[in-house]
Design a protein around this motif. Structure first.
Motif, short mmCIF file in Angstrom:
data_model
loop_
_atom_site.label_atom_id
_atom_site.label_comp_id
_atom_site.label_asym_id
_atom_site.label_seq_id
_atom_site.Cartn_x
_atom_site.Cartn_y
_atom_site.Cartn_z
N GLU A 1 0.82 -1.39 0.01
CA GLU A 1 0.15 -0.02 0.20
C GLU A 1 0.86 1.41 0.04
OE1 GLU A 1 -3.52 -0.29 2.77
OE2 GLU A 1 -2.50 -2.44 3.08
N ILE A 2 1.92 1.41 0.72
CA ILE A 2 2.86 2.38 0.56
C ILE A 2 3.43 2.48 -0.53
CG2 ILE A 2 5.16 3.29 1.64
CD1 ILE A 2 4.39 1.90 4.06
N LEU A 3 3.71 1.53 -1.26
CA LEU A 3 4.45 1.45 -2.83
C LEU A 3 3.38 2.14 -3.83
CD1 LEU A 3 6.91 -1.25 -2.95
CD2 LEU A 3 7.34 0.85 -2.49
N LYS A 4 2.30 1.62 -3.40
CA LYS A 4 1.12 2.19 -4.34
C LYS A 4 0.97 3.58 -4.32
CE LYS A 4 -3.66 1.28 -5.02
NZ LYS A 4 -5.00 0.52 -4.58
N VAL B 1 6.01 -4.28 11.41
CA VAL B 1 7.13 -5.25 11.30
C VAL B 1 8.38 -4.58 10.85
CG1 VAL B 1 7.96 -7.24 9.84
CG2 VAL B 1 5.71 -7.26 11.22
N LEU B 2 8.19 -3.64 9.65
CA LEU B 2 9.23 -3.00 9.24
C LEU B 2 9.89 -1.87 10.13
CD1 LEU B 2 8.22 -1.62 5.55
CD2 LEU B 2 9.50 -3.96 6.39
N MET B 3 9.04 -1.35 10.99
CA MET B 3 9.51 -0.47 11.80
C MET B 3 10.51 -0.94 12.88
SD MET B 3 7.91 2.47 14.45
CE MET B 3 7.66 3.71 12.86
N SER B 4 10.00 -2.13 13.24
CA SER B 4 10.65 -3.04 14.26
C SER B 4 12.15 -3.60 13.51
CB SER B 4 10.04 -4.47 14.56
OG SER B 4 10.77 -5.08 15.47
N ARG B 5 12.07 -3.99 12.48
CA ARG B 5 13.31 -4.35 11.74
C ARG B 5 14.42 -3.23 11.40
NH1 ARG B 5 11.61 -6.78 6.72
NH2 ARG B 5 10.66 -8.29 7.84
N MET B 6 13.68 -1.93 10.90
CA MET B 6 14.68 -0.91 10.90
C MET B 6 15.13 -0.23 12.14
SD MET B 6 12.37 0.84 8.13
CE MET B 6 13.20 1.73 6.76
N THR B 7 14.43 -0.55 13.23
CA THR B 7 15.05 0.12 14.59
C THR B 7 16.04 -1.03 15.03
OG1 THR B 7 12.98 1.11 14.94
CG2 THR B 7 14.46 0.42 16.87
N ASP B 8 15.84 -2.23 14.97
CA ASP B 8 16.83 -3.25 15.48
C ASP B 8 17.82 -3.41 14.71
OD1 ASP B 8 14.64 -4.13 17.29
OD2 ASP B 8 14.15 -5.92 16.03
N ARG B 9 17.89 -3.30 13.29
CA ARG B 9 19.09 -3.19 12.56
C ARG B 9 19.76 -1.90 12.32
NH1 ARG B 9 18.84 -7.93 9.43
NH2 ARG B 9 20.84 -7.99 8.98
N ARG B 10 19.08 -0.92 12.79
CA ARG B 10 19.55 0.33 12.48
C ARG B 10 19.91 0.86 10.96
NH1 ARG B 10 22.98 2.65 17.48
NH2 ARG B 10 23.26 4.20 15.48
N VAL C 1 7.49 6.44 8.95
CA VAL C 1 6.81 7.37 10.21
C VAL C 1 5.71 8.13 9.39
CG1 VAL C 1 7.51 9.45 11.14
CG2 VAL C 1 9.16 7.67 11.34
N LYS C 2 5.75 8.46 8.29
CA LYS C 2 4.42 9.16 7.47
C LYS C 2 3.34 8.26 7.69
CE LYS C 2 3.31 11.02 3.10
NZ LYS C 2 3.50 11.19 1.66
N CYS C 3 3.55 7.12 7.55
CA CYS C 3 2.26 5.99 7.60
C CYS C 3 1.75 5.93 9.02
CB CYS C 3 2.85 4.78 7.09
SG CYS C 3 1.57 3.47 7.01
N GLN C 4 2.84 5.85 9.85
CA GLN C 4 2.43 5.73 11.28
C GLN C 4 1.64 6.92 11.72
OE1 GLN C 4 2.34 3.23 13.52
NE2 GLN C 4 4.05 1.81 12.95
N ILE C 5 1.88 7.99 11.37
CA ILE C 5 1.47 9.47 11.50
C ILE C 5 -0.20 9.60 11.01
CG2 ILE C 5 1.43 11.86 11.34
CD1 ILE C 5 4.40 11.80 11.69
N ALA C 6 -0.17 9.05 9.77
CA ALA C 6 -1.38 9.03 9.12
C ALA C 6 -2.37 7.93 9.75
CB ALA C 6 -1.26 8.47 7.56
N GLU C 7 -1.97 6.92 10.34
CA GLU C 7 -2.83 6.00 10.97
C GLU C 7 -3.27 6.45 12.29
OE1 GLU C 7 -0.60 2.33 11.21
OE2 GLU C 7 -1.29 1.74 9.00
N ALA C 8 -2.39 7.20 13.15
CA ALA C 8 -2.76 7.94 14.26
C ALA C 8 -3.71 8.88 14.06
CB ALA C 8 -1.29 8.39 15.01
N THR C 9 -3.66 9.80 13.24
CA THR C 9 -4.28 10.79 12.91
C THR C 9 -5.72 10.13 12.64
OG1 THR C 9 -2.43 12.38 12.07
CG2 THR C 9 -4.90 12.97 11.48
N GLN C 10 -5.88 9.36 11.73
CA GLN C 10 -7.18 8.62 11.48
C GLN C 10 -7.98 8.14 12.58
OE1 GLN C 10 -6.89 5.58 8.44
NE2 GLN C 10 -9.06 5.47 7.88
N GLU C 11 -7.08 7.43 13.55
CA GLU C 11 -7.72 6.76 14.84
C GLU C 11 -8.13 7.94 15.59
OE1 GLU C 11 -6.15 4.04 18.42
OE2 GLU C 11 -5.27 3.92 16.58
N ALA C 12 -7.44 8.97 15.79
CA ALA C 12 -8.11 10.17 16.46
C ALA C 12 -9.15 10.72 16.02
CB ALA C 12 -6.82 11.20 16.69
#
Length: 142
Positions: free
Chosen positions: A5-8, A90-99, A121-132
């Motif tokens: 979806e992000i790539l779309k 899953v991506l956020m976890s992988r990116m954080t763990d592997r730096r 991060v952009k996706c996470q912000i959009a999801e949080a905004t939509q939830e709020a």
């Protein structure tokens, strides 16, 4: 949200460079494309990632002479990939763990795009905004 979806939304552009290109030329390509990393490809096969961090390390350790050496001397050869069906969490976890800040996406063994930490991060912000907004609507209706 899924990687697909992000790539779309973002598009599937992959900025790449050959492993034999000089580091100085790669720096110019990073600047021209306004990206923080290039996928290093030998033919149609990804063999590494050259990030701004790799460039800084190369110059710090080798000085100006590093700019004349091939990208293959400085790229990160241990590539961490993402798949289209993976979630942003899953991506956020992988990116954080592997730096790491850039994940090439493979679809059926072929490069399908690149996801950056900024995309996540952009996706996470959009999801949080939509939830709020959903919660505000629910509370106002109640």
């Amino acid at each position: 949200m899924l990687v697909a979806e992000i790539l779309k939304d973002k598009g599937d552009a992959v900025f790449s460079i050959r492993p034999d290109v000089r580091l100085g030329e790669a720096c110019g390509e990073l600047d021209r494309q306004k990206v923080g990393a290039l996928i290093v490809c030998d033919g149609d096969r990804a063999v590494g990632v050259l990030s701004e961090r790799d460039v800084v390390r190369a110059i710090s350790r080798g000085g100006k002479a590093a700019l004349e050496k091939p990208v293959s001397d400085f790229m990160t050869a241990d590539i961490v990939f993402a798949a289209p069906a993976e979630t942003v969490a899953v991506l956020m976890s992988r990116m954080t763990d592997r730096r790491i800040r850039h994940l090439p996406v493979l679809r059926d063994g072929r490069l399908a795009g690149v996801i950056s930490i900024g995309d996540v991060v952009k996706c996470q912000i959009a999801e949080a905004t939509q939830e709020a907004e959903s919660l505000r609507t629910y509370i106002a209706a109640g």
